[in-house]
Design a protein around this motif. Sequence first.
Motif, PDB file in Angstrom:
ATOM      1  N   PHE A 136       0.813  -1.228   0.000  1.00 15.93           N
ATOM      2  CA  PHE A 136       0.000   0.000   0.000  1.00 15.93           C
ATOM      3  C   PHE A 136       0.842   1.273   0.000  1.00 15.93           C
ATOM      4  N   THR A 137       2.134   1.146   0.346  1.00 17.00           N
ATOM      5  CA  THR A 137       3.014   2.326   0.273  1.00 17.00           C
ATOM      6  C   THR A 137       3.858   2.316  -1.001  1.00 17.00           C
ATOM      7  N   THR A 138       3.732   1.246  -1.803  1.00 17.40           N
ATOM      8  CA  THR A 138       4.519   1.158  -3.041  1.00 17.40           C
ATOM      9  C   THR A 138       3.562   1.086  -4.239  1.00 17.40           C
ATOM     10  N   SER A 139       3.198  -0.113  -4.675  1.00 20.11           N
ATOM     11  CA  SER A 139       2.389  -0.215  -5.905  1.00 20.11           C
ATOM     12  C   SER A 139       1.035   0.489  -5.809  1.00 20.11           C
ATOM     13  N   HIS A 140       0.421   0.529  -4.617  1.00 23.14           N
ATOM     14  CA  HIS A 140      -0.907   1.153  -4.497  1.00 23.14           C
ATOM     15  C   HIS A 140      -0.861   2.599  -3.981  1.00 23.14           C
ATOM     16  N   ALA A 141       0.329   3.140  -3.759  1.00 26.05           N
ATOM     17  CA  ALA A 141       0.410   4.469  -3.111  1.00 26.05           C
ATOM     18  C   ALA A 141      -0.296   5.549  -3.941  1.00 26.05           C
ATOM     19  N   GLY A 142      -0.073   5.527  -5.265  1.00 26.83           N
ATOM     20  CA  GLY A 142      -0.676   6.550  -6.130  1.00 26.83           C
ATOM     21  C   GLY A 142      -2.198   6.483  -6.107  1.00 26.83           C
ATOM     22  N   ALA A 143      -2.740   5.256  -6.163  1.00 22.73           N
ATOM     23  CA  ALA A 143      -4.201   5.075  -6.171  1.00 22.73           C
ATOM     24  C   ALA A 143      -4.803   5.575  -4.863  1.00 22.73           C
ATOM     25  N   THR A 158      -7.588 -10.572   4.363  1.00 22.79           N
ATOM     26  CA  THR A 158      -6.178 -10.952   4.401  1.00 22.79           C
ATOM     27  C   THR A 158      -5.607 -10.390   5.703  1.00 22.79           C
ATOM     28  N   ALA A 159      -4.748 -11.167   6.372  1.00 24.88           N
ATOM     29  CA  ALA A 159      -4.103 -10.666   7.605  1.00 24.88           C
ATOM     30  C   ALA A 159      -2.769 -10.029   7.220  1.00 24.88           C
ATOM     31  N   PHE A 160      -2.843  -8.891   6.506  1.00 22.75           N
ATOM     32  CA  PHE A 160      -1.651  -8.202   5.982  1.00 22.75           C
ATOM     33  C   PHE A 160      -0.567  -8.117   7.056  1.00 22.75           C
ATOM     34  N   ILE A 161       0.688  -8.328   6.622  1.00 27.45           N
ATOM     35  CA  ILE A 161       1.813  -8.261   7.564  1.00 27.45           C
ATOM     36  C   ILE A 161       2.731  -7.101   7.199  1.00 27.45           C
ATOM     37  N   ASP A 162       3.249  -6.432   8.223  1.00 25.91           N
ATOM     38  CA  ASP A 162       4.216  -5.348   8.016  1.00 25.91           C
ATOM     39  C   ASP A 162       5.581  -5.966   7.690  1.00 25.91           C
ATOM     40  N   ALA A 163       6.215  -5.509   6.609  1.00 27.74           N
ATOM     41  CA  ALA A 163       7.532  -6.042   6.218  1.00 27.74           C
ATOM     42  C   ALA A 163       8.553  -5.866   7.342  1.00 27.74           C
ATOM     43  N   ARG A 164       8.314  -4.893   8.233  1.00 26.72           N
ATOM     44  CA  ARG A 164       9.232  -4.727   9.377  1.00 26.72           C
ATOM     45  C   ARG A 164       9.178  -5.935  10.290  1.00 26.72           C
ATOM     46  N   GLU A 204      -7.003   7.687   9.181  1.00 21.36           N
ATOM     47  CA  GLU A 204      -5.670   8.232   9.449  1.00 21.36           C
ATOM     48  C   GLU A 204      -5.443   9.530   8.661  1.00 21.36           C
ATOM     49  N   LEU A 205      -5.946   9.547   7.410  1.00 25.35           N
ATOM     50  CA  LEU A 205      -5.671  10.686   6.527  1.00 25.35           C
ATOM     51  C   LEU A 205      -6.697  11.809   6.680  1.00 25.35           C
ATOM     52  N   GLY A 206      -7.823  11.491   7.330  1.00 22.56           N
ATOM     53  CA  GLY A 206      -8.854  12.518   7.503  1.00 22.56           C
ATOM     54  C   GLY A 206      -9.578  12.844   6.210  1.00 22.56           C
ATOM     55  N   ARG A 207      -9.623  11.891   5.288  1.00 18.80           N
ATOM     56  CA  ARG A 207     -10.402  12.066   4.043  1.00 18.80           C
ATOM     57  C   ARG A 207     -10.837  10.694   3.550  1.00 18.80           C
ATOM     58  N   LYS A 208     -11.824  10.674   2.680  1.00 22.69           N
ATOM     59  CA  LYS A 208     -12.368   9.385   2.245  1.00 22.69           C
ATOM     60  C   LYS A 208     -11.436   8.722   1.224  1.00 22.69           C
ATOM     61  N   ALA A 269      -0.426   2.411   9.165  1.00 24.64           N
ATOM     62  CA  ALA A 269      -0.998   3.592   8.498  1.00 24.64           C
ATOM     63  C   ALA A 269      -0.457   4.871   9.149  1.00 24.64           C
ATOM     64  N   LYS A 270      -0.380   4.880  10.462  1.00 29.96           N
ATOM     65  CA  LYS A 270       0.144   6.062  11.177  1.00 29.96           C
ATOM     66  C   LYS A 270       1.611   6.315  10.795  1.00 29.96           C
ATOM     67  N   ASP A 271       2.398   5.241  10.792  1.00 33.36           N
ATOM     68  CA  ASP A 271       3.837   5.372  10.512  1.00 33.36           C
ATOM     69  C   ASP A 271       4.111   5.831   9.078  1.00 33.36           C
ATOM     70  N   HIS A 272       3.178   5.549   8.151  1.00 34.10           N
ATOM     71  CA  HIS A 272       3.437   5.864   6.730  1.00 34.10           C
ATOM     72  C   HIS A 272       2.511   6.944   6.179  1.00 34.10           C
ATOM     73  N   ARG A 273       1.880   7.671   7.100  1.00 39.54           N
ATOM     74  CA  ARG A 273       0.918   8.708   6.738  1.00 39.54           C
ATOM     75  C   ARG A 273       1.437   9.627   5.615  1.00 39.54           C
ATOM     76  N   ALA A 274       2.706  10.035   5.727  1.00 38.68           N
ATOM     77  CA  ALA A 274       3.276  11.004   4.785  1.00 38.68           C
ATOM     78  C   ALA A 274       3.259  10.487   3.340  1.00 38.68           C
ATOM     79  N   THR A 275       3.296   9.180   3.168  1.00 40.58           N
ATOM     80  CA  THR A 275       3.322   8.593   1.819  1.00 40.58           C
ATOM     81  C   THR A 275       2.067   8.954   1.028  1.00 40.58           C
ATOM     82  N   TRP A 276       0.922   9.042   1.726  1.00 40.23           N
ATOM     83  CA  TRP A 276      -0.353   9.273   1.020  1.00 40.23           C
ATOM     84  C   TRP A 276      -0.887  10.684   1.231  1.00 40.23           C
ATOM     85  N   ALA A 277      -0.142  11.494   1.996  1.00 37.19           N
ATOM     86  CA  ALA A 277      -0.686  12.826   2.383  1.00 37.19           C
ATOM     87  C   ALA A 277      -0.765  13.755   1.163  1.00 37.19           C
TER      88      ALA A 277
END
Length: 277
Positions: A136-143, A158-164, A204-208, A269-277
């Motif tokens: 969601f921060t790479t291939s889907h970030a633009g969408a 899906t039980a998405f996992i954080d790469a960290r 997290e982003l405060g928009r739909k 989502a909180k940690d990567h907020r800036a990616t979609w802001a």
Amino acid sequence: MKILVTTPSGKVGQELVKVLKERGVAVRLGAHSVEKTRQAFPGLDVVPLDYGVPATLEAAVQGVAAVYLAAPGDFPSAPEKALVDAAKRAGVKKVVKLAAMGIEGSDNPMRQVEEHIRASRLAFTFLHPTWFMQNFTTSHAGAIKAGTLAEPAADKKTAFIDARDIAAVAAEVLTRPGHEGKTYTLTGPDLLSRAEVVEILGKELGRKVAYLPVTDEQFRAAVKAHLPESYVELLSALYAGVRAGWTETKTDDVQKVLGRPPISFARFAKDHRATWA
Ligand SMILES: NC(=O)c1ccc[n+]([C@@H]2O[C@H](COP(=O)([O-])OP(=O)(O)OC[C@H]3O[C@@H](n4cnc5c(N)ncnc54)[C@H](OP(=O)(O)O)[C@@H]3O)[C@@H](O)[C@H]2O)c1
């Protein structure tokens, strides 16, 4: 003795380098894009490692005690098998292989690499993660930034996992004994549909942010101009698995290995907020 990290610019690889560095473990980064990797990790031992250039595999494993082995998702098995053979010749003791949840019993190239590692008699641990949050921060970030996430995933979870978390597990099994011969199926803490994912992102982003479930045909038509055919085929097959409900499972293997729960999607989502802001 060093640990060789392949795909050090990958979603898991880059996090693994950070963890090992923080722990003071000596690392060698086997990079496809050498300059990019040197810039990302100044001062570390960066060597070329291109699966298309056999000599780079042979050189990268010299003087190494353990290997974190990964490759792009649509790769054949032969280059990784060659790296395993080179590692064996060079006296490497342990291989930790990143594969994927659900490959058991298949003839997937990742499974073929795992069989080759077993046959080599090197100590090994196999990591089988589900879908990464980092998609969601790479291939889907633009969408997501544009407001609509379109995926052929229907309403399945899906039980998405954080790469960290995958990187933290990899670091643990690379540096401590007791994990040899094991396969860990790695998931996040919560089964989420894509509709639930965009709801968390929207909060997290405060928009739909909307989720648009599309068909396989619509998905193929949308991505075919941007992706190689083999990758489109791979993604199409993976989404078919999601629609069949194969990802609707979660495990406690992250907790077992790390002694703490996996990172939640809300935290991601909180940690990567800036990616979609
Ligand atoms: N993404 C997921 O949700 C997911 C889920 C489960 C399992 N997996 C598995 O995880 C693995 C990584 O997949 P990913 O999609 O997340 O990709 P990634 O690791 O984020 O990126 C691919 C990596 O491969 C490197 N690479 C490309 N061509 C190479 C070559 N010829 N030789 C050596 N390295 C090369 C790239 O280096 P450069 O950047 O320098 O080109 C990059 O570091 C795959 O096996 C996939 O099946 C992924």
